[in-house]
Design an enzyme around this catalytic site. Structure first.
Site, PDB file in Angstrom:
ATOM      1  CE  LYS A  73      -4.531  -1.447   1.422  1.00  0.00           C
ATOM      2  NZ  LYS A  73      -4.368  -2.877   1.776  1.00  0.00           N
ATOM      3  CB  SER A  87      -0.427  -8.300  -0.497  1.00  0.00           C
ATOM      4  OG  SER A  87      -1.159  -9.181   0.329  1.00  0.00           O
TER       5      SER A  87
HETATM    6  C1  LIG Z   1      -5.145  -3.833   1.313  1.00  0.00           C
HETATM    7  C2  LIG Z   1      -4.545  -5.184   1.207  1.00  0.00           C
HETATM    8  C3  LIG Z   1      -4.971  -6.112   0.216  1.00  0.00           C
HETATM    9  C4  LIG Z   1      -6.122  -5.836  -0.735  1.00  0.00           C
HETATM   10  O1  LIG Z   1      -5.943  -4.669  -1.496  1.00  0.00           O
HETATM   11  P1  LIG Z   1      -7.207  -3.923  -2.154  1.00  0.00           P
HETATM   12  O2  LIG Z   1      -6.608  -2.856  -2.977  1.00  0.00           O
HETATM   13  O3  LIG Z   1      -8.036  -3.374  -1.029  1.00  0.00           O
HETATM   14  O4  LIG Z   1      -7.962  -4.934  -2.938  1.00  0.00           O
HETATM   15  C5  LIG Z   1      -4.303  -7.328   0.129  1.00  0.00           C
HETATM   16  N1  LIG Z   1      -3.296  -7.639   0.975  1.00  0.00           N
HETATM   17  C6  LIG Z   1      -2.877  -6.788   1.936  1.00  0.00           C
HETATM   18  C7  LIG Z   1      -1.755  -7.212   2.819  1.00  0.00           C
HETATM   19  C8  LIG Z   1      -3.466  -5.531   2.082  1.00  0.00           C
HETATM   20  O5  LIG Z   1      -3.041  -4.697   3.035  1.00  0.00           O
END
Ligand SMILES: *Cc1c(COP(=O)(O)O)cnc(C)c1O
Length: 326
Positions: free
Chosen positions: A55, A308
């Site tokens: 993010k 992520s």
């Molecule tokens: C926010 C997030 C997601 C999903 O992202 P979106 O853009 O809301 O679909 C996936 N994995 C992690 C670790 C996140 O912080």
């Protein structure tokens, strides 16, 4: 249908804005997963971003696009998770004041972690909604800029820079497995990889219950869902009933999707620690959970899993571990 105004060009612009601040993360081949699924399986390690999750890319892009007046007035948001951390880190790097609004129920260690990243924390009310009201008030009354968690073209373009890196590192990529919540991550990556090669499959994965985007696509318009506790807590929350960007974009760029059980998420978290030697959060492993449940067949493909984020506390990790061997 409205179209999200994000193009491949916007994603290249985002890359120019965030380079030097966001990490160009490594893509590593997983030998164990490649053997197990008879495919070439690569892991995109967004856990190595300084804020612990992808993010940061979107937050940096949105804040770097502000003019000097807006930077001086500062930015705000109401997230205690990976988005809040990203905004705190990005604002402090780019010299903007940041106020992260949280409810009184947020534990002290989470507040301290956000303060350590350089932001002010404002504690208000008893719920996430109360915290949001405060953030909106800061926008109205102090002309601060609200940094959206996903539903904004600059956020989407920032997350999309992951897709550019994937296509450079594995030009013959067949598929990418992406955790799906508000759709900024999937929308951005999908826009990038399909803009470069329309044949790449973009697979979205959510938890079984409370999957707001998947339910909204099925309904044909954004719907509210009930929040349910899940190991993939970063995938919780709604997409916004007024969603104007990520809902149409995900509808356009996602090839297929599936939903995974809590048990499969737990097994995937344990695999990451024990075999890949990485401590990651539930939302980061839903791609592997889908493979473990045989929801997708990847034999013979080159596949990237977006790992992520690493925002997991020890209590949640223990809960996952106990689900696998009680
Ligand atoms: C926010 C997030 C997601 C999903 O992202 P979106 O853009 O809301 O679909 C996936 N994995 C992690 C670790 C996140 O912080």
């Amino acid at each position: 249908m409205t179209r999200c105004p994000v193009t491949l060009h916007d994603i290249y612009l985002a890359r120019a804005r965030i380079s030097g601040q966001a990490v160009r993360t490594p893509l590593v081949k997983s030998v164990s997963l490649s053997e197990r699924f008879e495919a070439e399986v690569y892991l995109k390690l967004e856990t190595l971003q300084p804020s612990g999750a992808f993010k940061l890319r979107g937050a940096l892009n949105a804040i770097a696009a502000l003019d000097e007046t807006a930077l001086a007035r500062g930015v705000t948001t109401a997230s205690t998770g990976n988005h809040g951390r990203a905004v705190a880190w990005a604002a402090s790097r780019l010299g903007a004041r940041a106020i992260i609004c949280v409810s009184e129920l947020v534990p002290a260690n989470k507040v301290a972690a956000i303060e350590a990243l350089g932001a002010e924390v404002r504690t208000v009310g008893r719920s996430q909604d109360d915290a949001f009201v405060e953030a909106r008030w800061l926008v109205e009354d102090e002309s601060m800029t609200l940094i959206e968690p996903f539903d904004d073209p600059l956020i989407v373009a920032g997350q999309g820079t992951i897709g550019l890196e994937l296509m450079e590192d594995v030009p013959e990529l067949d598929r990418v497995l992406i955790g799906l919540s508000g759709g900024g991550l999937l929308g951005g990556i999908g826009c990038a990889v399909r803009g470069i090669n329309p044949r790449v499959q973009v697979t979205g994965i959510s938890m079984m219950h409370g999957a707001a985007m998947i339910e909204s696509l099925a309904a044909g318009h954004p719907v509210a869902v009930e929040e349910v506790e899940t190991l993939a807590d970063s995938l919780g929350g709604g997409i916004g009933l007024e969603n104007h960007c990520t809902w149409p974009l995900v509808r356009e760029v996602m090839s297929d999707h599936c939903q995974v059980s809590e048990h499969a998420i737990a097994c995937a978290m344990v695999h990451f620690l024990e075999t890949e030697k990485m401590l990651v959060e539930g939302a980061a492993v839903v791609g592997l959970a889908a493979l473990e449940e045989h929801a997708i067949d990847i034999r013979g493909e080159r596949v990237a899993l977006i790992v992520s984020g690493n925002g997991v506390d020890m209590a949640t990790w223990q809960r996952a571990k106990n689900m696998v061997d009680p």
